[in-house]
Design an enzyme around this catalytic site. Structure first.
Site, PDB file in Angstrom:
ATOM      1  N   LYS A  99       0.851  -1.399   0.201  1.00 22.51           N
ATOM      2  CA  LYS A  99       0.143   0.091   0.040  1.00 22.51           C
ATOM      3  C   LYS A  99       1.011   1.132   0.068  1.00 22.51           C
ATOM      4  O   LYS A  99       0.500   2.356  -0.552  1.00 22.51           O
ATOM      5  CB  LYS A  99      -0.830  -0.171   1.076  1.00 22.51           C
ATOM      6  CG  LYS A  99      -2.063  -1.097   1.315  1.00 22.51           C
ATOM      7  CD  LYS A  99      -2.718  -1.290  -0.105  1.00 22.51           C
ATOM      8  CE  LYS A  99      -3.343  -2.696  -0.161  1.00 22.51           C
ATOM      9  NZ  LYS A  99      -4.040  -2.604  -1.503  1.00 22.51           N
ATOM     10  N   GLU A 159      -2.118   8.105   7.780  1.00 24.72           N
ATOM     11  CA  GLU A 159      -2.765   8.986   6.926  1.00 24.72           C
ATOM     12  C   GLU A 159      -3.894  10.038   7.696  1.00 24.72           C
ATOM     13  O   GLU A 159      -4.133   9.689   8.952  1.00 24.72           O
ATOM     14  CB  GLU A 159      -3.809   8.247   6.129  1.00 24.72           C
ATOM     15  CG  GLU A 159      -3.171   7.359   4.985  1.00 24.72           C
ATOM     16  CD  GLU A 159      -4.111   6.697   3.877  1.00 24.72           C
ATOM     17  OE1 GLU A 159      -3.901   6.311   2.832  1.00 24.72           O
ATOM     18  OE2 GLU A 159      -5.344   6.836   4.480  1.00 24.72           O
ATOM     19  N   HIS A 184     -16.248  -3.433   6.778  1.00 25.85           N
ATOM     20  CA  HIS A 184     -15.669  -3.687   5.680  1.00 25.85           C
ATOM     21  C   HIS A 184     -15.979  -4.920   4.667  1.00 25.85           C
ATOM     22  O   HIS A 184     -15.507  -5.155   3.683  1.00 25.85           O
ATOM     23  CB  HIS A 184     -14.097  -3.871   5.927  1.00 25.85           C
ATOM     24  CG  HIS A 184     -13.461  -2.804   6.851  1.00 25.85           C
ATOM     25  ND1 HIS A 184     -13.400  -1.332   6.478  1.00 25.85           N
ATOM     26  CD2 HIS A 184     -13.242  -2.933   8.060  1.00 25.85           C
ATOM     27  CE1 HIS A 184     -13.079  -0.807   7.396  1.00 25.85           C
ATOM     28  NE2 HIS A 184     -12.766  -1.529   8.526  1.00 25.85           N
ATOM     29  N   ARG A 205      -8.120  -7.056  -9.540  1.00 25.40           N
ATOM     30  CA  ARG A 205      -9.037  -8.110  -9.787  1.00 25.40           C
ATOM     31  C   ARG A 205     -10.405  -7.842 -10.537  1.00 25.40           C
ATOM     32  O   ARG A 205     -10.667  -6.691 -10.523  1.00 25.40           O
ATOM     33  CB  ARG A 205      -9.045  -8.999  -8.532  1.00 25.40           C
ATOM     34  CG  ARG A 205     -10.102  -8.211  -7.521  1.00 25.40           C
ATOM     35  CD  ARG A 205     -10.332  -8.944  -6.228  1.00 25.40           C
ATOM     36  NE  ARG A 205     -11.192  -8.220  -5.472  1.00 25.40           N
ATOM     37  CZ  ARG A 205     -10.731  -7.329  -4.479  1.00 25.40           C
ATOM     38  NH1 ARG A 205      -9.627  -6.961  -4.465  1.00 25.40           N
ATOM     39  NH2 ARG A 205     -11.626  -6.684  -3.547  1.00 25.40           N
TER      40      ARG A 205
HETATM   41  C1  MV4 Z   1      -9.746   5.670   5.509  1.00 28.87           C
HETATM   42  C2  MV4 Z   1     -11.022   6.048   5.873  1.00 28.87           C
HETATM   43  C3  MV4 Z   1     -11.094   7.290   6.318  1.00 28.87           C
HETATM   44  N1  MV4 Z   1      -9.752   7.987   6.275  1.00 28.87           N
HETATM   45  N2  MV4 Z   1      -8.640   6.275   5.556  1.00 28.87           N
HETATM   46  C4  MV4 Z   1     -11.613   0.961   4.711  1.00 28.87           C
HETATM   47  C5  MV4 Z   1     -10.554  -0.283   4.373  1.00 28.87           C
HETATM   48  C6  MV4 Z   1      -9.839   0.223   3.238  1.00 28.87           C
HETATM   49  N3  MV4 Z   1     -10.446   0.219   1.832  1.00 28.87           N
HETATM   50  C7  MV4 Z   1      -9.546   1.745   3.549  1.00 28.87           C
HETATM   51  N4  MV4 Z   1     -10.672   2.265   4.619  1.00 28.87           N
HETATM   52  C8  MV4 Z   1     -10.707   3.388   4.836  1.00 28.87           C
HETATM   53  N5  MV4 Z   1      -9.775   4.206   4.843  1.00 28.87           N
HETATM   54  C9  MV4 Z   1      -8.694   7.568   5.852  1.00 28.87           C
HETATM   55  N6  MV4 Z   1      -7.370   8.079   5.820  1.00 28.87           N
HETATM   56  C10 MV4 Z   1     -12.057   5.450   5.651  1.00 28.87           C
HETATM   57  C11 MV4 Z   1     -11.969   4.137   5.311  1.00 28.87           C
HETATM   58  C12 MV4 Z   1     -13.389   3.250   5.204  1.00 28.87           C
HETATM   59  C13 MV4 Z   1     -13.922   2.999   6.235  1.00 28.87           C
HETATM   60  C14 MV4 Z   1     -13.198   3.005   7.469  1.00 28.87           C
HETATM   61  C15 MV4 Z   1     -13.692   2.601   8.684  1.00 28.87           C
HETATM   62  C16 MV4 Z   1     -15.124   1.687   8.432  1.00 28.87           C
HETATM   63  C17 MV4 Z   1     -15.718   1.435   7.231  1.00 28.87           C
HETATM   64  C18 MV4 Z   1     -15.097   1.905   6.238  1.00 28.87           C
HETATM   65  C19 MV4 Z   1     -15.639   1.652   4.955  1.00 28.87           C
HETATM   66  C20 MV4 Z   1     -14.989   2.320   3.737  1.00 28.87           C
HETATM   67  C21 MV4 Z   1     -13.642   2.851   4.081  1.00 28.87           C
END
Ligand code: MV4
Length: 499
Positions: free
Chosen positions: A115, A199, A234, A291
């Site tokens: 990542k 981040e 998630h 994918r």
């Molecule tokens: C984040 C975020 C907010 N701020 N990064 C979730 C898993 C991966 N796809 C990255 N994700 C996130 N990253 C920053 N800097 C919010 C998410 C996020 C999420 C976070 C907590 C609970 C549910 C979520 C669903 C989609 C994205």
């Protein structure tokens, strides 16, 4: 390319086999012992058993998969999603065995799998990333220094993998030490690598992803966005295209950013660039999924393309048939039908599919991986099928999804169907005003009480029970002299007292 081994199971295996047949390719199914009677095995031209039920003994077993390819004369492998789909090592092993890997190059998989490397490459390519580090931080003190620069809250994330594992939101300096340890140890457990990066936390974002298709003739096109904010822990539950929060201008800008991201890693085949869309309209690169994704059908319905057939064409070295600059037409919604009990905390449920009635009619698509008689266990992901609808407008698509969910009947195992049916009536979903916190905010009300079984469910259960008892009765009636048990006709006659 003549014969494709589909290294997967369930609905996506059925989906890929369909595309193979439409491309005049033969399909090889692989299956574990418990999947012997699964629909994907029957749909294929050739089938090879991999081994016992555990994924590590079957769908994750590289040597057995390659051996099955050799034994069945497959000359290509499609990994689907999950399992080995994003393992660069598997793509390499397939190519080393002289087979075509239907997907991106191992280098692209590897570049996007790490990542921080992905974030670095995106920054270089001018793709907007969330402010933070593009290298792992090794101590909590280092993370604290970065957090001071970014401002709280921050997000700690696993460098070796996405999907939320090893992720921690940190609201204040006092929480940093413990959060850092927790994130690192969870990352180590999930990905074998405890590296963590930092981040800035994006408040109340929407999870928007852009579909990419890239062939080997230099064409890279985007096929618009999918809204994936309705998710729980998630795990996406409902996806739609286009997003209610994206207008034509934002769609163009996100699409261009996604194409840039794909070009930065010389991408090939179908892929998805994930973004966070903040309430102020600013979007940030999250990660790239190398994918075909579960939710690809909503894009197919609004853009009129078959993404898996395009993957097969691209793997054969042909140019993609998809033109750039396409606009979405109408609206599509997907509900993931999973063997989880929404009234029991979405805990995985097991059972036997006793009765299955599928929805149909205009604008209804069922991407299924189950049939009556199948056992649903806990060895694999609980996704049973996807119900996808298309309508001229979002409101019509919602009404059509509600109708299709009412028609759907699965007797024998609890499913997420009642949850989805309630979302279709829920006002904030109806207005499209939701972000990733949707389930946390409205999930509780939606699942407050279990509905009474419908008359049809009662009737289906009664029929299944009667059949079960009749079958047992015939076993009881089986003559001890070794003659075959009586036929159903004879049994029915006896039950009526006619013989
Ligand atoms: C984040 C975020 C907010 N701020 N990064 C979730 C898993 C991966 N796809 C990255 N994700 C996130 N990253 C920053 N800097 C919010 C998410 C996020 C999420 C976070 C907590 C609970 C549910 C979520 C669903 C989609 C994205």
């Amino acid at each position: 390319m003549r014969r494709v081994l589909v290294a997967n199971r369930g609905e996506i295996a059925c989906r890929i086999i369909r595309a193979c047949h439409e491309e005049n390719l033969e399909a090889v199914a692989v299956y574990s012992e418990v999947d012997r009677l699964s629909p994907h095995v029957r749909a294929a031209d050739v089938a090879a058993e991999l081994g016992p039920a555990p994924a590590r003994e079957s769908y994750l077993h590289v040597e057995r998969l390659l051996d099955a390819a050799k034994r069945t004369g497959a000359d290509a492998v499609h990994p689907g999603y999950g399992f080995l789909a994003e393992r660069a090592g598997f793509a390499e092993a397939v190519e080393r065995a002289g087979l075509i890997f239907i997907g991106p190059s191992p280098d692209a998989i590897r570049a996007m799998g790490e990542k921080t490397e992905a974030r670095r490459r995106m920054e270089e390519a001018g793709v907007p990333v969330v402010p933070g580090t593009t290298a792992p931080v090794t101590t909590a003190a280092e993370a604290a220094a970065v957090a001071k620069r970014l401002g709280f809250p921050i997000m700690l994330k696993a460098a070796a993998g996405g999907g939320g594992k090893g992720m921690r939101r940190v609201a204040a300096p006092t929480q940093l030490e413990s959060a850092f340890r927790a994130a690192s140890s969870e990352a180590l457990g999930a990905f074998g690598d405890g590296a963590v990066y930092v981040e800035r936390f994006v408040e109340r974002p929407r999870h928007i992803e852009v579909q990419i298709l890239a062939d080997t003739h230099g064409t890279v096109v985007d096929l618009g966005e999918r809204e994936c904010s309705v998710q729980r822990r998630h795990q996406k539950l409902i996806e739609e295209a286009p997003s209610p929060a994206v207008d034509a201008d934002l769609r163009t800008r996100m699409g261009a950013a996604a194409v840039q991201a794909a070009r930065a890693v010389a991408y090939r085949s179908a892929g998805t660039v994930e973004f966070l869309l903040a309430p102020d309209g600013v979007f940030y690169f999250l990660e790239m999924n190398t994918r075909i994704q579960v939710e690809h059908p909503v894009t197919e319905l609004v853009y009129g393309v078959d993404l898996v057939r395009e993957q097969l064409r691209i793997a054969r070295g042909e140019p993609t048939t998809v033109k750039g600059g396409l606009r979405p037409r109408g609206h599509a919604i997907e509900c993931r039908i999973t063997s989880e009990d929404p009234f029991g905390g979405f805990l995985p449920a097991t059972g036997r599919i006793e009765f299955l009635r599928l929805p149909s009619g205009p604008g209804v698509r069922w991407d299924g991986g189950i049939d009556t008689g199948n056992e649903v266990g806990v060895h694999y992901d609980p996704l049973l099928a996807k119900l996808i609808v298309w309508g001229e407008t979002r409101a019509l698509a919602i009404r059509r999804m509600a109708r299709a969910l009412d028609e759907l009947l699965i007797v024998g195992v609890p499913t997420s169907q009642p949850f989805h049916r309630r979302v279709m009536d829920e006002p904030t979903f109806g207005r499209g005003e939701y972000d990733i916190s949707y389930i946390d905010r409205v999930g509780g009300d939606l699942l407050s009480r279990r509905p009474a079984p419908t008359l049809l469910q009662h009737a289906a259960l009664a029929a299944a029970l009667a059949e079960h008892e009749a079958r047992n009765a015939s076993v009881a009636l089986a003559p001890s002299n070794g003659d075959p048990p009586p036929s159903a006709w004879l049994r029915a006659a006896r039950l009526q007292g006619l013989r």
